[in-house]
Design a protein around this motif. Sequence first.
Motif: not given
Length: 349
Positions: A168, A171-172, A175-176, A178-179, A207
């Motif tokens: 990963y 940035s991925q 993103e994960a 934060n989600y 993800l």
Amino acid sequence: MQLEPRAKILLKTLIERYIAEGQPVGSRALSKLSSLELSPATIRNIMADLEDMGFIASPHTSAGRIPTPKGFRIFVDTLLTVQPISEKSVKSNIQHSLQIGQPQKIIANAAQMLSSLSQFAGVVLAPRHEQAFRQIEFLRLSEKRILLVIVSPSGDVQNRLLLTETDYTPSQLVEAANYINRNFSGLQLDDIRMRLHAELQQLHKDLSKLMAAAIEASNEALTDDSEHVVISGEKNLLGVSDLTYDISSLRRLFDMFEQKTELMKLLDVSSKATGVQIYIGGDSQLVPMDDMSVVTAPYQVNGNIVGTLGVIGPTRMEYHRVIPIVDITARLLSSALSHPEHGIKNDTD
């Protein structure tokens, strides 16, 4: 069981002498130590009565007597005089070790202080980890190796290593994280699993796998009881002949500290009691060794009992000294963990 005044004095004197010296106590020594103006024959008769009632016993190798578990029980329940210690100095020492920090560090320090002050083993039953998290973060360590950082609602931090099939990008990972933080922070892990099953199917496949792995790792971290019992000073007990007089006793001692199951059961029971409790081997089925005693007290967080702490030592311990140590430490640990920053002010009021 009611004892007449002379019998109480003689039993108390015998046990205090035995605690101090570890040797059977004879009638002549009792006559001198008790300050009772009784003839040797009268003392022997009272000793015989106490033996018949099961409070003392006569080792076949000596004419003196030693207390039985039943004798120790009545001693700590009705005869013991707990002498006040210098709470100000003890409190200052404990406060110094319970400075602001993560809860697990404060708890470890409390166990160390109990051991240091008592010269036996200190033990703390830590609060069970909360089944929720406040925040998680992913840190890329190297290709396909990610460090998962889990922060509980109380601020407790746990780390887990994730080995992934996919490499990963940073940035991925952001993103994960934060989600998950945006959608699941503060929820119980069982509820998160149910929502994940439905929602992650709509997300990017790679993800989805990462998030599912993170939740499972969080569950393992937050339900791991391997560090639920914190023990300090086990080596102190190796020098106590009462507990290590043969290989069998030594093995049981090591097994108790390694397995921790029996200790967890005792501490869990004592957390439901009020104030200082004394469990004596041979008298309480909760104590794994006949020559061992455990002095415990529950501690609180914001008024709610969340765990227990105590001192593990020989039955022949100085209860008048250990009891206030346990009591003071429990109160100060409660204050430390209830403080918003998980600490207590360094004062001596």
